[in-house]
Scaffold this active site. Structure first.
Site, PDB file in Angstrom:
ATOM      1  N   SER A 121       4.338 -10.770  -6.723  1.00  0.00           N
ATOM      2  CA  SER A 121       3.360 -10.215  -7.665  1.00  0.00           C
ATOM      3  C   SER A 121       3.052 -11.109  -8.853  1.00  0.00           C
ATOM      4  CB  SER A 121       3.831  -8.855  -8.171  1.00  0.00           C
ATOM      5  OG  SER A 121       3.887  -7.924  -7.115  1.00  0.00           O
ATOM      6  N   SER A 172       0.664  -7.807  -7.750  1.00  0.00           N
ATOM      7  CA  SER A 172       0.201  -6.752  -8.632  1.00  0.00           C
ATOM      8  C   SER A 172      -0.094  -7.216 -10.050  1.00  0.00           C
ATOM      9  CB  SER A 172       1.257  -5.650  -8.687  1.00  0.00           C
ATOM     10  OG  SER A 172       2.466  -6.127  -9.253  1.00  0.00           O
ATOM     11  N   LYS A 212       2.320  -7.242 -19.072  1.00  0.00           N
ATOM     12  CA  LYS A 212       1.975  -6.388 -17.934  1.00  0.00           C
ATOM     13  C   LYS A 212       2.296  -4.931 -18.251  1.00  0.00           C
ATOM     14  CE  LYS A 212       2.691  -6.062 -12.890  1.00  0.00           C
ATOM     15  NZ  LYS A 212       3.384  -6.654 -11.736  1.00  0.00           N
TER      16      LYS A 212
END
Length: 487
Positions: free
Chosen positions: A178, A154, A79
């Site tokens: 997330s 996210s 990420k």
């Protein structure tokens, strides 16, 4: 079967047996990214040459008989808020568009020590603020099950990359759901570890008391193996702690007979989609058939989860994001006449609208005259939420519930109705507030053939129990093996 379609364990086994090399694994994932990512937009950057260099070094050690890690040679995508030395780490924000950290996050060092190969950076909501991966400076990620729908957020790029076979396994972060919510929307498996189980050193902070790094994979075994690699105490993170030692074989060997599972009845109130409720309750029945004892109980504190979370998260965010000022690194606005203009213009032009909203809310709840009315009360509510979980765990081994009240939203739906998007986090934020571990895994599909996810919520530092239950469930069902029809 292409290498990129395999699980992490299948890939590692073929490398171990000399059927393929670590370079083959990297090349295969790169091939998938090159052919698919224009459609799904999972990556913000992909560093093929660097990954191949690392793969060659790993392969030499494997050839020399130095194979130690069960996932040696396996590529892993990261990420875009986890620092990798010398490689772009932007948080999918204009304000960090050119930032290359001078150091690795602790989790990156641990992956390399285990001879895993970090690949490119995965798209995300800007600074992890959002539930759809539409607030990214690099554009929205598409859900592989339906490109007209969001992948969640996210960590939407991470979950979508695993679902689309653009990564074998991935690392995400979870502040209020997330990891789990995009896993639910994309039909993959992900673990939000106990707060402190994994070092946050090198994770660009959103809300420091809530953030936690965790793995996303195609099944429980892959997730458990990566968690075992990245977990542990780190002198660079004072909140980190050692947790229970276990292996993937341990979770396979154990069974869930006699385990007590609590289902908060308040999770199934107004607002939950009927297909989601039905799938989660069917999963509870499946666990009961495997020998677990399942019982509903009342947890009325659920209604305070969303306001408590957003007050605490935004308060911490406005403090954490104050460092992005156009002076030290990242984006700097042009045509500034004085220092105030540098700050004002750089932050105004560098941050997106969702980030600005949360910074403003954070400053508001911390401001004189409102601190006691909002932030102090949120901390008191946090104490009550922790107490409610502690009481539940006196009776149950773990809790079960949906990840989100709906399946994946249509593109633009969440941004046009922010309140509805925030309310979609109702089942996940409580776990971050209390610092608990939670495993998300697919448990069915809705009437539009979109994945439904459930979560298993465990006691602090007791990831083994929920991973054991997750493995037992996946061994008895096949939802995790279902694949989208990729474009």
């Amino acid at each position: 079967m292409e290498i990129y379609e395999m699980t992490a364990f299948e890939t590692a086994e073929k490398i171990k047996n000399k059927e393929i090399t670590a370079m083959d694994a990297v090349e295969s994932v790169a091939k998938a990214v090159e052919s698919k990512d224009k459609t799904y937009n999972c990556y913000t950057s992909f560093d093929k040459e660097i990954a191949l260099e690392q793969a060659q070094q790993v392969q030499k050690r494997i050839d020399n008989g130095e194979l130690v890690s069960p996932l040696a040679g396996v590529p892993i995508a990261i990420k875009d808020n986890i620092c990798t030395k010398g490689q772009l780490t932007t948080c999918s924000s204009k304000i960090l568009y050119n930032f290359k950290p001078p150091y690795n996050a602790t989790v990156i060092n641990k992956l390399k020590e285990a001879d895993m190969i970090p690949l490119g950076k995965l798209n995300m909501d800007e600074f992890a603020m959002g539930s759809t991966t539409e607030t990214s400076y690099f554009g929205a990620t598409k859900n592989p099950w339906d490109i007209n729908k969001v992948p969640g957020g996210s960590s939407g790029g991470a979950a979508a990359s695993v679902a689309a076979d653009e990564s074998v396994v991935a690392l995400g972060s979870d502040t209020g759901g997330s990891i789990r919510q995009p896993c639910s929307f994309c039909g993959v498996t992900g673990l939000k570890p106990t707060y402190g189980a994994v070092s946050r050193y090198g994770l660009i902070a959103y809300a420091s008391s809530l953030d936690q790094i965790g793995p996303i994979g195609k099944n429980v075994e892959d997730v458990a193996a990566v968690f075992n690699i990245i977990k542990g105490k780190d002198v660079k993170d004072g909140t980190s702690m050692e947790s229970e030692v276990f292996s993937v074989d341990d979770i396979k060997a154990d069974n869930i007979k006699g385990m007590r599972i609590g289902i908060p009845a308040d999770f199934f109130g107004e607002g939950i989609n009927s297909d989601v409720a039905s799938a989660v309750k069917s999963a509870a029945d499946a666990l009961k058939e495997l020998g677990a004892e399942v019982e509903e109980f009342s947890m009325p504190i659920v209604k305070y989860a969303i306001p408590t979370y957003y007050i605490i998260a935004c308060a911490e965010a406005c403090s954490n994001l104050s460092r992005f000022d156009g002076i030290k690194y990242g984006f700097k606005a042009e045509n500034c006449d004085n220092l105030r203009d540098v700050y004002f213009k750089s932050r105004s032009e560098g941050f997106g609208m969702e980030v600005k909203k949360r910074i403003m809310l954070g400053n508001f709840v911390l401001s004189s005259g409102y601190f006691d009315a909002y932030y102090k009360k949120a901390l008191q509510s946090k104490g009550l939420i922790c107490k409610a979980f502690n009481e539940a765990f006196e009776k149950y081994d773990f809790l079960l519930g949906p990840v989100a009240p709906t399946t994946a939203l249509k593109m633009g739906e969440g941004l046009s109705d922010p309140l509805a998007m925030y309310l979609g986090d109702i089942y996940t934020v409580m776990i971050n507030i209390a610092g608990l571990p939670s495993l998300a895994l697919p448990c069915g599909f809705d009437s539009d053939n979109m994945p439904v996810g459930m979560q298993l919520i465990g006691k602090p530092f007791n990831e083994k129990t929920i991973l054991t239950a997750g493995f037992a469930y996946q061994h008895a069902t096949d939802y995790h093996t279902k694949k989208p029809q990729l474009i």
